[in-house]
Write an enzyme that holds these catalytic residues in place. Structure first.
Site, PDB file in Angstrom:
ATOM      1  N   LYS A  75      45.941 -10.677 -26.064  1.00  3.34           N
ATOM      2  CA  LYS A  75      46.143 -10.646 -27.509  1.00  3.34           C
ATOM      3  C   LYS A  75      44.825 -10.940 -28.221  1.00  3.34           C
ATOM      4  O   LYS A  75      44.096 -11.863 -27.850  1.00  3.34           O
ATOM      5  CB  LYS A  75      47.204 -11.672 -27.896  1.00  3.34           C
ATOM      6  CG  LYS A  75      47.566 -11.692 -29.377  1.00  3.34           C
ATOM      7  CD  LYS A  75      48.699 -12.680 -29.635  1.00  3.34           C
ATOM      8  CE  LYS A  75      49.087 -12.735 -31.090  1.00  3.34           C
ATOM      9  NZ  LYS A  75      50.225 -13.663 -31.325  1.00  3.34           N
ATOM     10  N   SER A 145      53.766 -11.999 -33.910  1.00  2.04           N
ATOM     11  CA  SER A 145      52.449 -11.411 -34.080  1.00  2.04           C
ATOM     12  C   SER A 145      51.867 -10.798 -32.799  1.00  2.04           C
ATOM     13  O   SER A 145      50.820 -10.145 -32.843  1.00  2.04           O
ATOM     14  CB  SER A 145      51.471 -12.481 -34.597  1.00  2.04           C
ATOM     15  OG  SER A 145      51.363 -13.570 -33.682  1.00  2.04           O
ATOM     16  N   SER A 169      56.380 -15.625 -32.428  1.00  2.00           N
ATOM     17  CA  SER A 169      55.464 -14.509 -32.198  1.00  2.00           C
ATOM     18  C   SER A 169      55.431 -13.985 -30.783  1.00  2.00           C
ATOM     19  O   SER A 169      54.817 -12.956 -30.528  1.00  2.00           O
ATOM     20  CB  SER A 169      54.037 -14.921 -32.586  1.00  2.00           C
ATOM     21  OG  SER A 169      53.941 -15.109 -33.969  1.00  2.00           O
TER      22      SER A 169
END
Length: 438
Positions: A75, A145, A169
């Site tokens: 990420k 996210s 997330s």
């Protein structure tokens, strides 16, 4: 079957047996990314030449662990020494720290092949959404996210990927993309080198295509309790069916997914009983918001004071300027409530309860890309610091995945994975995604 289609566990066995090379897996992975990423848009950075060079080096090196040669996405709020970490923010375009985050260092030192950086909601918080689409239905969000990581694993563009969770997330994108994910106990995995949002909440997790994949990575992190975790029999397992305080916000598909999972577990011999949490737990969602936005003020203050502050999204200006009016009293009350409920939740487990089964999201992924979904079924568990494992259940008629999560007491991560290993074949119908109607 092409190499990219293999689970991490399957590929690990073939690499160990010299029946699959790291370069073969890398080339197959890159071909899949080249085919699919133009429409799914999971990646913010991939250097194909670098990936091939690293794979060739791994083929020359004795296997360091079962992660040797397996493909990993990171990420893009997590530092990588050889790739930019841009956080989906104009402030960090092209930024490269020259260091690996602790979690990346662990898997690299274990032989994993870092393929690239996956797209994220800005600073893993808000503001700019990721460009990523849900690979199962491109008209819908993949969640966030950890948008790119969830979609990349869900679309078989990579076998494993890191995500983060401050609210919902990590587990929510697992549900939206039809994959497995673990949010470990807070603090079990170092978050050094990942963008700080909330020191009390931020947690590093990872995605895979089955529970065994999650276990491979957990072994690399040497989580606490390795000598205590034991295989679990599904028959007689005591499961607490927890609709959670936000049940009224669950759509018909979320409710159907939870009840379908419960019925499947019962049919396989588990003992499923209703679990109603004590009344103080009703305040945990508000408390999580107080902690997240209260601590977020300090986290994003440097960006607000910097020379590029004009590029900062209003979302972060509001956090730093305390638009939600988080008072010292409110923040202290949130900390105190969390401490009270953590002790109470851990105390529920024992003779009458082995694991909690609860929704992982409010239902179908929202249509469009302006929202990554509602974290209301995740935020309280993040604040409680407990480990959560996301498991797919099926799909809606729109081909959108639906999932649930299993939850255990703090630092029971490895035992929770053993429980998930026992439950997943029943919940996930032997890894087939049947359609769930409401």
């Amino acid at each position: 079957m092409q190499p990219y289609e293999l689970t991490a566990t399957e590929a690990s066995a073939l690499i160990a047996a010299k029946e699959l090379s790291c370069e073969e897996l890398a080339r197959s992975t890159l071909a899949r990314i080249a085919e699919r990423d133009p429409i799914v848009k999971a990646w913010s950075y991939v250097d194909e030449d670098l990936v091939i060079r690293r794979a060739r080096e791994l083929d020359k090196t004795p296997a360091l662990s079962p992660l040797h040669g397996l493909t990993f996405g990171v990420k893009d709020v997590i530092e990588t020494y050889d790739m930019p970490t841009q956080q989906n923010s104009a402030l960090y375009e092209g930024h490269q720290s020259g260091q690996d985050a602790a979690c990346v260092a662990v898997v690299r030192h274990s032989g994993a092949l870092v393929v690239g950086k996956t797209d994220t909601v800005e600073f893993a918080s808000g503001g700019r959404m990721a460009a990523t689409r849900n690979p199962h239905n491109l008209a819908h969000t993949p969640g966030g996210s950890s948008s790119g990581s969830g979609a990349a694993v869900g679309d078989k563009q990579v076998q494993l990927a890191f995500g983060t969770q401050t609210g919902g997330s990590h587990i929510r994108p697992a549900a939206y993309n039809g994959i497995y994910g673990i949010k470990p106990t807070h603090g079990a995995v170092s978050r050094e080198g990942a963008k700080l949002y909330s020191a009390t909440l931020d947690t590093i997790g990872w995605y895979g295509r089955c529970v065994e994949d999650l276990q491979l990575v957990a072994d690399a992190f040497q989580l606490l309790g390795r000598d205590l975790a034991q295989p679990v029999a599904l028959k007689g397992l005591k499961v607490g069916l927890c609709r959670a305080p936000a049940w009224d916000q669950a759509d018909g598909y979320a409710r159907a997914a939870l009840m379908t999972a419960a019925r499947r577990l019962e049919a396989a011999g588990a003992i499923v009983t209703e679990l109603v949490l004590p009344e103080p737990f009703n305040g945990l969602d508000d408390a999580q918001h107080s902690v997240m936005f209260g601590e977020g003020r300090a986290a994003f203050l440097p960006e607000l004071l910097g020379p590029k502050r004009g590029l900062l999204h209003k979302h972060f200006l509001d956090i730093v300027n305390n638009a939600r009016e988080i008072t010292p009293q409110k923040l202290v009350a949130a900390y105190d409530l969390a401490a009270e409920c953590r002790r109470a939740f851990d105390g529920l487990f024992g003779a009458d309860l082995d694991v909690v089964l609860t929704p992982s999201c409010t239902g179908e992924p929202p249509e469009g890309y302006t929202s990554s979904g509602n974290p209301v079924f995740n935020a309280m568990w993040t604040l409680l610091h407990v480990p959560c494992v996301g498991i797919p259940v099926g799909k809606s008629p729109k081909n959108l995945p639906l999932g649930v999560q299993l939850i255990g007491p703090r630092f029971s991560d490895l035992q929770l994975l053993q429980i998930a290993h026992a439950c997943a074949p029943a919940i996930h119908e032997n890894n087939t995604l049947g359609t769930i109607e409401i």
